[in-house]
Design an enzyme around this catalytic site. Structure first.
Site, PDB file in Angstrom:
ATOM      1  N   LYS A  35      21.904  54.888  19.791  1.00 12.00           N
ATOM      2  CA  LYS A  35      22.313  53.843  20.741  1.00 12.00           C
ATOM      3  C   LYS A  35      22.828  54.523  22.008  1.00 12.00           C
ATOM      4  O   LYS A  35      23.719  55.390  21.955  1.00 12.00           O
ATOM      5  CB  LYS A  35      23.415  52.995  20.089  1.00 12.00           C
ATOM      6  CG  LYS A  35      23.421  51.555  20.538  1.00 12.00           C
ATOM      7  CD  LYS A  35      24.348  50.739  19.655  1.00 12.00           C
ATOM      8  CE  LYS A  35      24.568  49.361  20.241  1.00 12.00           C
ATOM      9  NZ  LYS A  35      25.628  48.638  19.526  1.00 12.00           N
TER      10      LYS A  35
HETATM   11  O1  G3P Z   1      26.970  45.775  19.279  1.00  8.75           O
HETATM   12  C1  G3P Z   1      27.376  45.382  20.537  1.00  8.75           C
HETATM   13  C2  G3P Z   1      27.816  43.952  20.673  1.00  8.75           C
HETATM   14  O2  G3P Z   1      27.264  43.099  19.776  1.00  8.75           O
HETATM   15  C3  G3P Z   1      29.200  43.708  21.177  1.00  8.75           C
HETATM   16  O3  G3P Z   1      29.693  42.414  20.940  1.00  8.75           O
HETATM   17  O4  G3P Z   1      31.482  40.750  20.810  1.00  8.75           O
HETATM   18  O5  G3P Z   1      32.023  43.093  21.564  1.00  8.75           O
HETATM   19  O6  G3P Z   1      30.763  41.554  23.047  1.00  8.75           O
HETATM   20  P1  G3P Z   1      31.069  41.928  21.630  1.00  8.75           P
END
Ligand code: G3P
Length: 218
Positions: free
Chosen positions: A84
């Site tokens: 990633k």
């Molecule tokens: O994996 C990255 C992503 O899904 C982050 O989510 O909720 O931290 O914006 P969030």
């Protein structure tokens, strides 16, 4: 549409393993921090649980050289590790390096169609537009999913999969599926929300009561 689970909590993954719903896992440095565990140990455990499924593990360097060094170490853990990388010029350079090495990548922190197009041109396996974080600043996150899906569909040479990330609720998943996104990476809480319906619970309680009244066993 494929479902990835967006977590670094090994127990949450284990709970859903037998459901057949999980096609892969995504992690990030914030999820590792929340788990309170060692990054490499967690990635090893997850990749052993799902040895045939893609497991995204994120680099922490900000320069392409550092990303390539870290990503190469992560890729050595197991053949199902997806590197990633952030959507920066350095991240795109590292992405293209791994593309040439035939190592899978997930280009993350994507907030626009132009960024997604660049990730695809650099050879990303997946690009992760963050819908929830766009919603948070008053921009409809799902609109960029529609645009990216359409752009990729226009060119057979763009084989990057659209991985909808930063999902906050079941409607994000349903809308992503309606738009034809390839993957949704979903927090465990939202996966559990997807299965729930009050009429299912009510109906099941009624069937249980009526069955008990028959006095029969099966
Ligand atoms: O994996 C990255 C992503 O899904 C982050 O989510 O909720 O931290 O914006 P969030």
């Amino acid at each position: 549409m494929k479902f990835f689970i967006d977590t670094a909590e090994v127990d949450e993954i284990k709970k859903l393993l037998d459901s057949g719903l999980i096609d892969g896992v995504t992690t990030n440095p914030s999820l590792i921090m929340k788990s309170g565990r060692d990054f490499i140990e967690v990635i090893k455990e997850i990749s052993a649980l799902l040895p045939k499924n893609p497991i995204s593990a994120e680099v922490t360097a900000n320069d392409s050289k550092g990303m390539i060094a870290q990503g190469s170490r992560l890729a050595d853990i197991s053949s199902n590790i997806v590197i990633k990388l952030p959507l920066t010029m350095d991240g795109l350079e590292a992405c293209h390096y791994f593309y040439n090495q035939k190592i899978q990548t997930n280009v993350t922190l994507c907030f626009s169609s132009s960024q997604a197009l660049l990730a695809a041109k650099a050879g990303a396996t997946y690009v992760s537009p963050f819908v929830g974080r766009l919603d948070d600043i008053g921009i409809d996150g799902m609109e960029i999913i529609q645009s990216i899906v359409q752009i990729f569909a226009n060119y057979a040479s763009l084989t990057t999969e659209v991985l909808v990330a930063s999902i906050r609720n079941p409607m994000h998943v349903i809308t992503a599926a309606e738009m034809g996104a390839d993957v949704s990476t979903i927090p465990p809480s939202v996966i559990h929300q997807l299965v729930k319906h009050p009429l299912t619970d009510k109906g099941l309680a009624a069937f249980d009561q009526d069955w008990a009244k028959t006095g029969q066993t099966l």
